[in-house]
Every structure is written in structure tokens, then in C-alpha cells.
Design a protein around this motif. Structure first.
Motif, PDB file in Angstrom:
ATOM      1  N   ASP A  17      40.609  37.930  44.916  1.00  0.00           N
ATOM      2  CA  ASP A  17      41.338  39.173  45.239  1.00  0.00           C
ATOM      3  C   ASP A  17      40.515  40.409  44.892  1.00  0.00           C
ATOM      4  N   LYS A  46      39.281  41.202  42.055  1.00  0.00           N
ATOM      5  CA  LYS A  46      39.619  41.708  40.730  1.00  0.00           C
ATOM      6  C   LYS A  46      38.634  41.141  39.709  1.00  0.00           C
ATOM      7  N   SER A  59      37.385  40.460  35.710  1.00  0.00           N
ATOM      8  CA  SER A  59      37.834  40.239  34.332  1.00  0.00           C
ATOM      9  C   SER A  59      36.657  39.861  33.462  1.00  0.00           C
ATOM     10  N   GLN A 115      41.669  41.719  35.041  1.00  0.00           N
ATOM     11  CA  GLN A 115      42.188  41.820  36.419  1.00  0.00           C
ATOM     12  C   GLN A 115      42.126  43.258  36.941  1.00  0.00           C
ATOM     13  N   VAL A 116      40.944  43.846  36.847  1.00  0.00           N
ATOM     14  CA  VAL A 116      40.756  45.232  37.274  1.00  0.00           C
ATOM     15  C   VAL A 116      40.195  45.259  38.692  1.00  0.00           C
ATOM     16  N   ASN A 117      40.725  46.147  39.511  1.00  0.00           N
ATOM     17  CA  ASN A 117      40.223  46.272  40.891  1.00  0.00           C
ATOM     18  C   ASN A 117      38.832  46.885  40.905  1.00  0.00           C
TER      19      ASN A 117
END
Lengths: 355, 381
Positions: A118, A120, A122, A177-179
Motif C-alpha cells: 500500500d 506505506k 515502517s 505505516q507512514v505514507n
């Protein structure tokens, strides 16, 4: 270097000479942000050096960048200049959009982030330079199908402050979970990654080379000013031995870095970064020992600025790719090569492309 | 002190390979054997003649004097290739490195056309006449004297540590042509070309600690030297001698004297797949690479007529310590027993390196003297 390049370097050096005093460097140790130094460089367009004009940069190339890094090292310039410009250099190299925000980077092979499907990111990175003062971060993330260069916002991260031996910010950054920012991911091959790491190593080498020059200059100056037993200490043969060692290491490093930069920009790169990185470790040992010995007690006090340079050298040599990493890489190359040593030293290969 | 970076041209790369393949072939034919410190201890006149036939002595000199008018970078490459493979070049070494450039700079037309073509053919060798029994590094104390007579000079005195004087035909000799002035000690010194086969010259070998005699003591007893054998200007010998030293100090011979041992060490570690040993070797390679940059940079400045005394002294001071470090590191990385006549190449090269090592940091200016020169240079600069 061309005359224009020489002129650029002269201008930058003049700025540092005028604006970066010991007290300016002390600000970092007190945990402060040297806004005046940052804004002078920003106003002069130096933060956009080596970024193409099409991308809103000031133009120039890797050679300019590395030569400015030498000056950053030589004046212990207390701002994340290297981090900011190199992060943007990496972005542009990988055809990702550059940024006007303060940005830092980590391209260390030992620590990487994870990138999921996705987009994202981490993971945790330690020793991220100046993260607490930066808005964005460029790093390597492992995806399911290989490595990516990614850009993330540090507003979405937990930043735990830490410092290196010279009290410069080396923070821990934790991402969950950072975009990635504006679709800034780019797949990179292992070979490409190796090269990015090598160019980054060249940047660290330039910094260290600059600090070595300054340590040499400070020591020569000190031996002219300081008198003992009724004469300046440079007149003593045992002090002269230290001066000769310092001068030798300084010239060796300067010439090695010049040759390394020439090899990088002329696309005839072979092992110059590895060899310079291995050699500079020896120089740091000799230079810092001799300089402190010559300065005597004053050099180890906070009052004097010698330690601002030696502590940086002792920090930088263990950041990123170390001497022992380089020795092992080189040893493996020697083992796998069919050439004898003399052939491998004298063969010119054209294999390195920075663009 | 900023030195230029040098990039070899394709033509220069081709020249390197041409020299390499020649030396490789001669090695395989058994014309010579790889040796450490071959530039000082490997005297082989028939090999020197062979090199002369290739046009590889006096490479940079004008064609009218037997040279090839090639660049000093070409000469640098040639020298590197000789030393890397350990070829016996000692016989013509001094004449090629020092005498030729000195005569081209200061010699008379007659001297140039008489000596240079013979040197270039590999048939005429020179010795250095600087050191004396009581003046090693302190050349101002030279006491060999020449007195003016009709048509020339009468020389009395002696020189020592003279490498290969026994093979050499002539010596450029620093002598006092005016009485010693205690204040201006460097004044009144001149350079004379002395025929080492002239009457009154005697050459006594000095046994080196290996038992071999590369050095000699040379005595002059009422030796007549004709006027046409004065080099340059009378009384200017000190300055001329200093110019000579810049050529002497910064070449590949201050870095590569023990290179054949390093090459063999690496080959042995490779045979053993010893990655830890090769990791140590990588540090030596980094040293070598960085010194080589420095030395090539100095060669480039020399070619352009620039000032190189300080960086040349640096190359010698740091380079000779590097040469010395190779046997010390090699013996810790592989199991070996140094023997001069060993069948195993590594053992033999190690023996040569250990036994010749102490000389590296003495000949051509001791490290201590060089440190003084460098320190004074950086303080003044």
C-alpha cells in the motif's frame, strides 16, 4: 576545476570565514539551530547547488557539491547542509521531485525501512542526522520485490533525540505505516544502491578531508604563536616531526580526494572511493593524535576549537560505510579478480555512471 | 600545497602495456629475476643495454641527444613498470634519473653531445658524488677540494655511500672550489664530472649488511679534471645539487622498492583464499594508491617547471616508510621464513625487503632531515 568552480568555492569559503566562528559552532552543542548560517546559504542559493535549473535548483554538479562539503567540514558549519543538499541530489538522481523543505537522508545498507504494497513505510532508523530539525527524510526501504528510495514526512514519525561525539543531532526515527510523500518511491537495483552508498561515502570523505585541513591549519598556526623556553614551538625538532606528519597526511588526503572526485565526475570510476575511505581512517588517527599532542592542554579544553574538528572526525569515521566495511569489500574484489595487484591498480575502467 | 590530478591518456595506457609485455617476456626468457629494491641493488649492464636499445633511457630528452622527447608522465609510467616487476635497472638508474636532467639544464653543448647519447644507449653510467665520510645530510660541510691548475683542476678528497661506483664510468662530484667560508657554507661549491677510471681515483667497496657491495668509498688523489668537465657555473654547485634532489626524491622508487613482495603476498593470500589477509592488504593498497597520486602529481608539476621541493620531500618521507612497512606486515599474514637464496619466491623477496629496508629511509635524505624541511616549509607557507 574550472575557474567558475574555483570562484564558487572561494565565495562559499568567504561566507564561512566571515560567519562561522567557534561560538557559532557551539550553538549545536547547546542544541540550538543556527538560523543565521542557514539563511545566508539559502539566500545565496547554496542549498540548491547540484540541483538542475529545470528542477528549480542553482545548477552545478557533484564536483561542486563535494568541494563545498570539504568546506563544511573545514569550518564545522553547524547546519544540515550536507544532509539537505545530498537528499535532494539523490532525489533528482532518481528522477523524484526535489523539495524546498528541510530534508535529511539515510542510505546506510545496515538499516532499512520496510515498504508494503500500500506504499506505506515502517521501521526504525538510528543515527539519522538532524532529524529533529528536518521536515522530510529520504531513505532506503525494502519492498516485496526489492529496494526502493522513498521520501517521507518526519511529521508522521517519532523522533528520539540523540547526538554524536561532536554533539551534532543523530536522532532515532520511528515510522509506523507512514505514507510516502507525493508518490516518491523509486525502485533501485542492488548495483545502483551500491553506487548511491558509494557516492554518499564520498560525501562523508569530503567532510572529513575538510576537517583534516582545518586541524592541520590550526596546529601550524598554534606552533607559530605558542612560545616555550623562549622560542616558538615550531623550532623544536620533535614538534617539527608532528608538523611533518600532519602536513603529509593533509596533502595525501587532499590529493586522494581530488583524484576520487575527478574519477567520479569523469565516469572512469574504479575503486577510488573505497581506497580513499580506507586511507582517510589512517589519516584521522595520525592527524588527531599529533594535533592534540602539539596543542597540549589547551587543545582539550572547551575554550579552544581544535576539538570541534577532532570530535567530528571521530564521529564521521564511524558513520555510514566504515573503513572495515571498505577493506572487506575491497578484499573480496581482490579475491575474485583474475588480475594481479599491479594490473588492477593500473587498469582504467569506465563503469561508473552518476547520471 | 595543491597537486594536480593526472589522467593517463589512451596512448599512455598503450605505452604502459607495451613496456609491461616486453618486461614480462624477458622475465619468462630468464633475462632477469624479479627482485625487491632492484633500482639500487639490481645492477645488470647487459640488461641496461637492452633497455637502451628500446629507447627507454633518457625517454624525455631531446632526440638530438639520443632521447625520445616523450613526456615525464611517460617516463613515470616506464619507471613504475620496471619497479613493479623488479627489473634490474640499477646500472643506468642514476645517469637516467639525475645526470641527464642535470646536464640538460646546466651542461655545456659539448658535455650534452658527448655524454647523453652514450647514457641513452645504456653504455655509460654515472654515480652520485655528494656524501662524504663526515658529511651525510650536512652537505654544506663537503671538504673534497679542487685546486685550479693550467687547463683544469686537481681534486683531492673522498666520497662515500656512492651507489654502483664500481659499475659507473663517471661521477658528478660536488667539490669545494673556493676556501670554506664559515658563514656562507654553501658558497664556493662546484660540480665536476670525474672520470672514475682516471689516474688517482680508487674505489673501495663498502659491504652492505647483506654481504653485497652496492656502495663504495671513492678516493681522489691528485686527480686531474679538465676545464670542460665543470658542470654549470663555478660556485653554484649547491644550488645545482638541490635541483637534482627534487628529481631524486619524489619518483616511484620511493614507493615501489618492496612492491614485488606485496604482489607475491597478495598472490599467496589469494591461493589460500585468505580473506582476512586480503583485508589487511587492502590497507596497503590504499596507502600505495594515495602515495602514487601524490608522486604523479609532483611529476606533473616538475614537468611544468613548478616548485616541488616540499611535496617531493613528503613523497620520500611517507613513501619510504610505506616501503618499509610491507615486509613487516607480510610476515604476519603468511607463514614464511626469509632467506636470500630461498627457492620460494615469497621467502626470497621477504629476505631482500627486510635486509634492504633500513636504507630506504636514509638514502636520498633521511626522514629526520626531510621532516625538518617539510615543517619549515609549512610554517613559512
Amino acid at each position: 576545476m574550472s575557474e567558475i568552480k574555483d570562484m564558487l568555492i572561494d565565495v562559499v569559503e568567504k561566507i564561512f570565514k566571515d560567519r562561522v566562528e567557534k561560538e557559532t559552532v557551539d550553538l549545536v552543542e547547546e542544541g540550538k539551530w543556527a538560523e543565521n548560517v542557514w539563511s545566508i546559504l539559502d539566500d545565496n542559493g547554496m542549498l540548491a547547488v547540484a540541483i538542475s535549473e529545470e528542477a528549480g535548483g542553482a545548477g552545478g554538479d557533484l564536483e561542486d557539491l563535494l568541494n563545498i562539503y570539504r568546506l563544511i567540514g573545514k569550518y564545522a558549519v553547524p547546519i544540515p547542509f550536507v544532509e539537505n543538499t545530498f537528499a535532494n541530489y539523490l532525489l533528482e538522481l532518481e528522477q523524484l521531485p526535489v523539495t524546498n523543505h528541510k530534508i535529511t537522508y539515510v542510505v546506510n545498507l545496515n538499516e532499512t525501512l520496510n515498504l508494503n504494497d500500500d506504499q506505506k513505510v515502517s521501521g526504525a532508523l538510528s543515527n539519522v542526522p538532524w532529524a529533529r530539525h528536518a521536515d522530510e527524510l529520504v531513505a532506503i526501504a525494502k519492498g516485496n520485490d526489492g529496494d526502493y528510495l522513498v521520501k517521507v514526512s518526519l511529521k508522521d514519525a517519532i523522533v528520539e533525540p540523540n547526538i554524536n561525539l561532536a554533539c551534532e543531532p543523530r536522532d532515532t526515527v520511528k515510522l509506523d505505516q507512514v505514507n510516502v510523500l507525493n508518490k516518491s518511491t523509486k525502485a533501485i537495483t542492488p548495483e545502483k544502491l551500491q553506487r548511491l552508498v558509494e557516492v554518499e561515502t564520498a560525501a562523508k570523505i569530503a567532510l572529513m578531508a575538510g576537517a583534516i585541513e582545518k586541524v592541520n591549519d590550526l596546529t601550524v598556526q598554534y606552533t607559530k604563536e605558542r612560545e616555550q623556553f623562549g622560542r616558538p614551538i615550531h623550532r623544536f625538532q620533535l614538534v617539527q616531526q608532528h608538523l611533518a606528519l600532519l602536513a603529509g597526511e593533509t596533502v595525501i588526503v587532499r590529493t586522494a580526494v581530488d583524484n576520487m572526485i575527478a574519477a567520479l565526475v569523469e565516469n572512469r570510476y574504479q575503486d577510488e572511493v573505497l581506497l580513499t575511505r580506507i586511507r582517510i581512517d589512517e589519516a584521522i588517527k595520525i592527524v588527531s593524535t599529533s594535533a592534540h599532542q602539539v596543542h597540549g592542554a589547551i587543545g582539550v579544553t572547551h575554550e579552544h576549537n581544535l576539538h570541534q574538528y577532532t570530535r567530528r572526525l571521530w564521529s564521521y569515521r564511524d558513520e555510514g560505510v566504515s573503513q572495515s566495511d571498505c577493506s572487506k569489500i575491497f578484499a573480496n574484489k581482490l579475491l575474485q579478480s583474475n588480475e594481479n595487484l599491479w594490473e588492477s591498480l593500473t587498469t582504467v575502467k569506465k563503469q561508473f555512471q552518476t547520471h | 600545497m595543491k597537486l594536480p590530478t593526472v589522467r593517463f591518456t589512451e596512448e599512455q595506457e598503450r605505452f604502459r602495456l607495451e613496456v609491461r609485455s616486453f618486461l614480462q617476456k624477458e622475465l619468462e626468457k630468464g633475462t632477469y629475476e624479479t627482485k625487491c629494491d632492484s633500482w639500487l641493488s639490481g645492477s645488470n649492464p647487459s640488461f641496461s643495454k637492452l633497455i637502451g636499445e628500446q629507447g627507454w633511457i633518457g625517454l624525455t630528452w631531446p632526440k638530438q641527444y639520443g632521447g625520445q622527447e616523450r613526456s615525464s608522465i611517460d617516463r613515470y609510467i616506464l619507471t613504475e613498470e620496471f619497479l613493479a616487476i623488479g627489473a634490474p635497472v640499477a646500472a643506468h638508474w642514476i645517469a637516467d634519473r639525475q645526470t641527464g636532467p642535470l646536464l640538460l639544464r646546466y651542461g655545456t653543448e659539448e658535455q650534452k653531445s658527448y655524454f647523453l647519447p652514450k647514457i641513452a644507449k645504456g653504455e655509460c653510467y654515472f654515480a652520485i658524488g655528494l656524501s662524504e665520510p663526515n658529511s651525510g645530510s650536512d652537505l654544506a660541510s663537503v671538504s673534497t677540494r679542487a685546486e685550479k691548475v693550467e687547463g683544469g683542476w686537481i681534486v683531492n678528497g673522498s666520497k662515500t655511500w656512492t651507489s654502483n661506483a664500481h659499475d659507473a664510468h663517471f661521477m658528478i662530484t660536488l667539490v669545494r672550489t673556493e676556501p670554506f667560508d664559515g658563514v656562507k657554507k654553501h658558497n664556493g661549491l662546484s660540480q665536476l664530472i670525474i672520470d672514475l677510471h682516471a689516474e688517482g681515483v680508487s674505489i673501495v667497496p663498502i659491504k652492505y649488511l647483506t654481504g653485497e657491495a652496492h656502495f663504495n668509498e671513492v678516493f681522489f688523489e691528485n686527480v686531474f679534471v679538465p676545464d670542460n668537465r665543470v658542470v654549470g657555473t663555478l660556485g653554484n654547485g649547491w644550488k645545482q645539487g638541490l635541483a637534482e634532489l627534487a628529481f631524486e626524491r619524489s619518483g616511484p622508487e620511493r614507493i615501489l622498492s618492496t612492491f614485488p613482495l606485496l604482489e607475491e603476498l597478495m598472490a599467496e593470500l589469494r591461493r589460500q583464499s585468505d580473506i582476512d589477509g586480503l583485508t589487511q592488504v587492502s590497507k596497503l593498497v590504499a596507502q600505495l594508491w594515495s602515495l602514487r597520486n601524490l608522486s604523479i602529481g609532483v611529476a606533473k608539476v616538475l614537468e611544468e617547471g613548478g616548485e616541488v621541493a616540499i611535496p617531493a620531500a613528503l613523497v620520500k618521507a611517507v613513501g619510504t616508510k610505506f616501503e618499509q612497512s610491507i615486509p613487516e606486515i607480510a610476515r604476519l599474514l603468511v607463514s614464511t621464513y626469509p632467506r636470500k637464496d630461498a627457492d620460494r619466491k615469497l621467502d626470497r623477496l621477504l629476505a631482500e625487503s627486510i635486509l634492504h629496508s633500513p636504507g630506504f629511509t636514509i638514502r636520498g635524505g633521511t626522514t629526520e632531515i626531510l621532516y625538518g624541511i617539510i615543517a619549515k616549509g609549512v610554517v613559512a607557507g
